[in-house]
Design an enzyme around this catalytic site. Sequence first.
Site, PDB file in Angstrom:
ATOM      1  N   GLY A  36       0.794  -1.394   0.048  1.00 40.09           N
ATOM      2  CA  GLY A  36       0.051  -0.158   0.047  1.00 40.09           C
ATOM      3  C   GLY A  36       0.765   1.122  -0.040  1.00 40.09           C
ATOM      4  N   GLY A  38      -0.238   4.294   0.248  1.00 40.49           N
ATOM      5  CA  GLY A  38      -0.991   5.548   0.709  1.00 40.49           C
ATOM      6  C   GLY A  38       0.040   6.368   1.755  1.00 40.49           C
ATOM      7  CG  PHE A  39      -1.358  10.002   3.082  1.00 43.74           C
ATOM      8  CD1 PHE A  39      -0.438  11.109   2.542  1.00 43.74           C
ATOM      9  CD2 PHE A  39      -2.619  10.261   2.983  1.00 43.74           C
ATOM     10  CE1 PHE A  39      -0.937  12.183   2.052  1.00 43.74           C
ATOM     11  CE2 PHE A  39      -3.094  11.361   2.172  1.00 43.74           C
ATOM     12  CZ  PHE A  39      -2.417  12.133   1.696  1.00 43.74           C
ATOM     13  CD  GLU A 196     -13.300  18.513   2.334  1.00 45.43           C
ATOM     14  OE1 GLU A 196     -12.416  19.356   2.907  1.00 45.43           O
ATOM     15  OE2 GLU A 196     -12.899  17.475   2.033  1.00 45.43           O
ATOM     16  CG  ASP A 325      -7.649   5.001   6.651  1.00 43.19           C
ATOM     17  OD1 ASP A 325      -7.295   5.568   7.663  1.00 43.19           O
ATOM     18  OD2 ASP A 325      -8.248   5.792   5.691  1.00 43.19           O
ATOM     19  CB  ALA A 341      -3.295  12.089   5.649  1.00 43.11           C
TER      20      ALA A 341
END
Lengths: 449, 449
Positions: A36, A38-39, A196, A325, A341
């Site tokens: 992964g 991601g962050f 948002e 996550d 994040a």
Amino acid sequence: MRQDTSNDSPLGLSGGHSIAAKSDYSNARPRVVVVGAGFGGLEVVQSLAKKGADVTIIDRRNHHLFQPLLYQVASASLSTSEIAWPIRALFRKRKDVRTLLAEVDGVDAQAQNVLLTDGTTLPYDILVLATGARHSYFGNDAWEPYAPGLKSLEDAVTIRRRVLLAFEKAEREPDPARRAALQTFVVIGGGPTGVELAGTIAELAHLTLKQDFRSIDPDATKVILIEAGPRLLPVFTEKLSDYTRKALQKLGVEIRLGKPVTECSSEGVTVDGKHLPAETILWAAGVQASPAARWLNTEADRAGRVIVGPDLTIPGNPNIFVIGDTAAATGEDGKTVPGLAPAAKQQGQYVADLIGRRIKLKKPPSPFRYRHQGNLATIGRRLAVVDMGRLKLSGTLAWWMWKLIHIYFLIGVQNRLSVALSWTWTHSIGYRSSRLITYADQQADTDLK
Amino acid sequence: MRQDTSNDSPLGLSGGHSIAAKSDYSNARPRVVVVGAGFGGLEVVQSLAKKGADVTIIDRRNHHLFQPLLYQVASASLSTSEIAWPIRALFRKRKDVRTLLAEVDGVDAQAQNVLLTDGTTLPYDILVLATGARHSYFGNDAWEPYAPGLKSLEDAVTIRRRVLLAFEKAEREPDPARRAALQTFVVIGGGPTGVELAGTIAELAHLTLKQDFRSIDPDATKVILIEAGPRLLPVFTEKLSDYTRKALQKLGVEIRLGKPVTECSSEGVTVDGKHLPAETILWAAGVQASPAARWLNTEADRAGRVIVGPDLTIPGNPNIFVIGDTAAATGEDGKTVPGLAPAAKQQGQYVADLIGRRIKLKKPPSPFRYRHQGNLATIGRRLAVVDMGRLKLSGTLAWWMWKLIHIYFLIGVQNRLSVALSWTWTHSIGYRSSRLITYADQQADTDLK
């Protein structure tokens, strides 16, 4: 696997020996496999620089995605390449890092192998799972085709197509009831993503598209934000929630609180026993962790997150870390670390530090401690809410802060300039540079019929 | 339809009466329907400003595409939104223009109606067909899945995915023969698109990806450019063709001239009786006009282009114009007007001027005359060829000219800045900002198996 309880680590774990034992590297550099990008995963790899490990990072996409701005791709303000970077390019100078575009199917913890969907296996000495989460329909997976969620670039392009296409269809629709449904956008979920999305669609209709149509009135567009809980942005203070609700209402967003959606279909949604006709429904209501817990055959919480110990390893296996996550980590205060994040990044740094200490046979670090930096959410093009401990802001100043922080965290000078350039147009004249309806291959024709 | 042969137009056509006769506008503004928002169609609408017509522009895509830079999206240098603009936004201030996202299925020239795929009809007084061309496989349509062409944003994203994915698969491929096929890129067609694709893929491999892989050697990448004719860029002078061939060879492109491809499959291509194993084949060999000739039941040339008269109307119908790549127009010199953006724009201006004169009942213009401004093609990141009458250039100066001209012709300040920004990175350090492998919805998983 031997549990060296004489070790002075608070967990009683020891790593060094088991790592060296399985390594086939002549100089005994442990093989760290990170799944992964991601962050969390990215941070592990970045922080492992010069720590003496051989790193492999696996992702089923070739790019790292800056998820906090994904809703801006969905709403046509930013292009896909402005918030995504090829993983391989990020680590081009790190000769200790190998990037693999591959999908993981499972983990053989006994043999210390990662299983890939193409049938090959990848041995590891230390495994870090940072596979993130997908949206969850709380058992109503049949709703997905009608109410897409927002997690990948493809999701964002799909939502962008649906939203823009709804206006195009409305322009050609003679039936007023049908046209009203085409101009109704339902956003489910009142967290930051839902807020948002609702705000940006309202602005798209009332600002960007104002002059563009001849038959329809973009001002007749209805954006409905539905939240099952009692207030929007539940992680913020009540005052900021209230501010957000009023600010969205001023943008023309209709807000429904306190009742969950009980049905999604091609015709619209049902909430509080009433049917709301809507062509476009967007899902921002819940997430479900990736199947890491199943791969590891270990305990998970209700959201599918792997329950990890204070050093972010899984119970009984000091060589497998789960972060971001995908993990349910508990701070010393007993609270679950949030799915943000900065939390994933902090966990990534922690794990890299821990691995580095193991390699150097140093004392392990203290348990992971999450430092909460605050919550941010934008509402519209000049409004945001910021909740950072004692600093609580709303309005234009909060929005500028949001902008600067997000540009700062983008990677590379080109993307920062490019996003700043796109925002200059969007925020001054309302022009959105990425109003493209694009398709997968030959799908276009069917949509126009 | 009455042919007013007493008119002093060189064609003996008259329009004014038949236009007013069918118009249902109270002030008798003729309804001009333009199909296709490429360079030609866009120019018609732009030049019809304040000419007294009610204009409808129809396209099956919501965006105008700057096709000359499409190969840069395919090769990951530019993002989709940098070379595409929502048609609707371009005409937002023109209250006389209506934009329709719709697909045309036919024309009823008797009733003066355009037929849309959704079953509705759209009446016109004057019709301008500017529907462009698609790539043509010269009767071998079965080759399309193996050798995609480059005409739409979707085509470009598909090619980008295939090219980037070939390198990713090669990185994981243990079999050397299979890996060699994955690292072989065949481009079919030696016109500007073929030359530009071959050059940019060679640079992608040898410059952009140089440091990114661990198992494969990007320098082992083979790019093969196949042209059935005797030389590359046949519309340029022989000297410039020769320059182009040598420049491409220096970039590492293998060039095969004089023999056509006789087979394309998932395994590779066959040329001159020999099989070349290649995972990626790109088609840049031929185009076929859109089905306008079939809609109009009128004569077409071999490439499917509608044969039009000196005023760009079809024989026997002064109310239907065909322009751009869809038309076979003959200049006074007996030469066919080439399928270039400037030619389509000149035709668009001509048609708008003619319509304006009809509305004001003024004398029709002289027959259309194409003013050739020259040919341009890039080879690599510092090389191009320019053939503009007496001005013939090759090398770096030609490349700067190519860059400036292309940036000048982009629409809007934001896109010009954005493209200039992207090129700064690509041309200085070789970084390409759009190296994204993106998919249609759930396709990703199958590619990784």
